[in-house]
Design an enzyme around this catalytic site. Structure first.
Site, PDB file in Angstrom:
ATOM      1  N   TYR A 254    -112.319  44.391   4.813  1.00 49.49           N
ATOM      2  CA  TYR A 254    -111.673  45.456   4.846  1.00 49.49           C
ATOM      3  C   TYR A 254    -112.798  46.503   5.027  1.00 49.49           C
ATOM      4  CZ  TYR A 254    -112.722  45.925  -0.142  1.00 49.49           C
ATOM      5  OH  TYR A 254    -113.119  45.892  -1.384  1.00 49.49           O
TER       6      TYR A 254
ATOM      7  N   HIS B 145    -117.616  44.473   3.564  1.00 43.91           N
ATOM      8  CA  HIS B 145    -117.251  45.512   4.678  1.00 43.91           C
ATOM      9  C   HIS B 145    -118.365  44.753   5.798  1.00 43.91           C
ATOM     10  CE1 HIS B 145    -115.587  47.998   2.124  1.00 43.91           C
ATOM     11  NE2 HIS B 145    -116.770  48.421   1.362  1.00 43.91           N
TER      12      HIS B 145
END
Length: 313
Positions: A242, A289
């Site tokens: 994400y 990330h």
């Protein structure tokens, strides 16, 4: 003996040179010596096509009581990010949220005549010695994220914060002029948001978190889980698990502002990765990330003149 008129002339010359240097410096740090535009800069057809493939104007940026019910796909994706919390009824939770916080469609005032500038201020050490403070504070909205302080760093990072993006594990106190922008990565984040203004009973997620926070509850904004999913799918092409708060902040600014200026992203000049407020080395390619992919997208945004990125000194 030098005459009085010559002294005055010398003073005028020195003052003119100083003013010229000052103006040159101000233009240089903006990076627009040849092609400065103040708002809604024209992009070429390639840049327009590139952005149109990613940018969805109709996506919900903020949650409210009308759009708070999530479709199954969004709910399933969102609750898988950091683990689902026990909640009897998500609809009831949304109703509870907006009995405490502003319930409206925020920043729906986009028009051809609007010219709103945003400064997105990251936490990179490349801000040290940049003297960007006044330039940052000249924007309409100044967006900061997580724990990035201003006190003691005003010359380089500015002193104004209109919006601060946080989640429970990165929360800091903020003054009454700042919008608390909640970035929810799990249901517990929304429960915590209610708790810090009411019962103050939640002090643990996957780590200790502040049970209360100094902030104006009338300025609370909550990013929509579908907005985070849209960034992940449209902008990051499902890279990583994400998006980071920093990358979310940039796309957030693209949706609420007409001109986006980005500061404090990337490494320092000597390729070091640390915050401007500490010297701890950071691995920006680790965790959930896609750090390198995010940096490439931000660089592309800059090269296509969709944003203006200031890299520090």
């Amino acid at each position: 003996m030098i005459s009085k008129s010559k002294i005055i002339l010398q003073i005028i010359v020195i003052a003119s040179v100083a003013l010229s240097i000052f103006l040159y410096y101000q233009l240089s740090i903006r990076g627009f010596l040849d092609d400065w535009c103040s708002c809604k800069c024209e992009m070429d057809s390639e840049a327009n096509l590139w952005q149109s493939e990613r940018y969805n104007r109709s996506t919900h940026v903020f949650m409210n009581s009308k759009n708070g019910v999530l479709d199954f796909e969004t709910f399933d994706w969102w609750t898988s990010l950091q683990g689902a919390s026990t909640v009897a009824n998500f609809t009831d939770l949304v109703e509870d949220l907006f009995s405490h916080f502003p319930d409206k469609d925020h920043y729906s005032d986009s028009s051809s005549s609007r010219c709103r500038s945003c400064a997105v201020v990251g936490n990179s050490g490349n801000l040290i010695g940049s003297h960007y403070g006044a330039l940052i504070d000249s924007n309409d909205f100044i967006i900061r994220m997580n724990q990035g302080p201003t006190a003691g760093f005003e010359r380089d990072v500015g002193s104004i914060t209109t919006h601060r993006l946080i989640y429970p594990e990165s929360a800091v106190d903020m003054d009454n002029n700042t919008h608390l922008v909640m970035v929810p990565f799990k249901i517990l984040d929304l429960q915590w948001l209610i708790s810090i203004f009411t019962t103050k009973h939640i002090d643990q997620t996957y780590m200790y978190v502040k049970p209360s926070l100094k902030a104006d509850k009338n300025k609370v904004l909550i990013l929509h889980p579908a907005f985070i999913k849209y960034i992940y799918e449209s902008w990051l092409q499902r890279q990583g698990r994400y998006p980071s708060t920093g990358f979310i902040s940039v796309v957030f600014a693209l949706h609420i502002c007409d001109e986006v200026n980005v500061f404090g992203f990337g490494a320092t000049r000597d390729n070091a990765w640390h915050h401007y407020f500490d010297n701890f080395a950071i691995n920006f390619n680790g965790g959930p990330h896609p750090g390198e992919y995010e940096r490439n997208i931000i660089t592309e945004l800059h090269q296509k003149k969709i944003i203006m990125m200031y890299k520090g000194w």
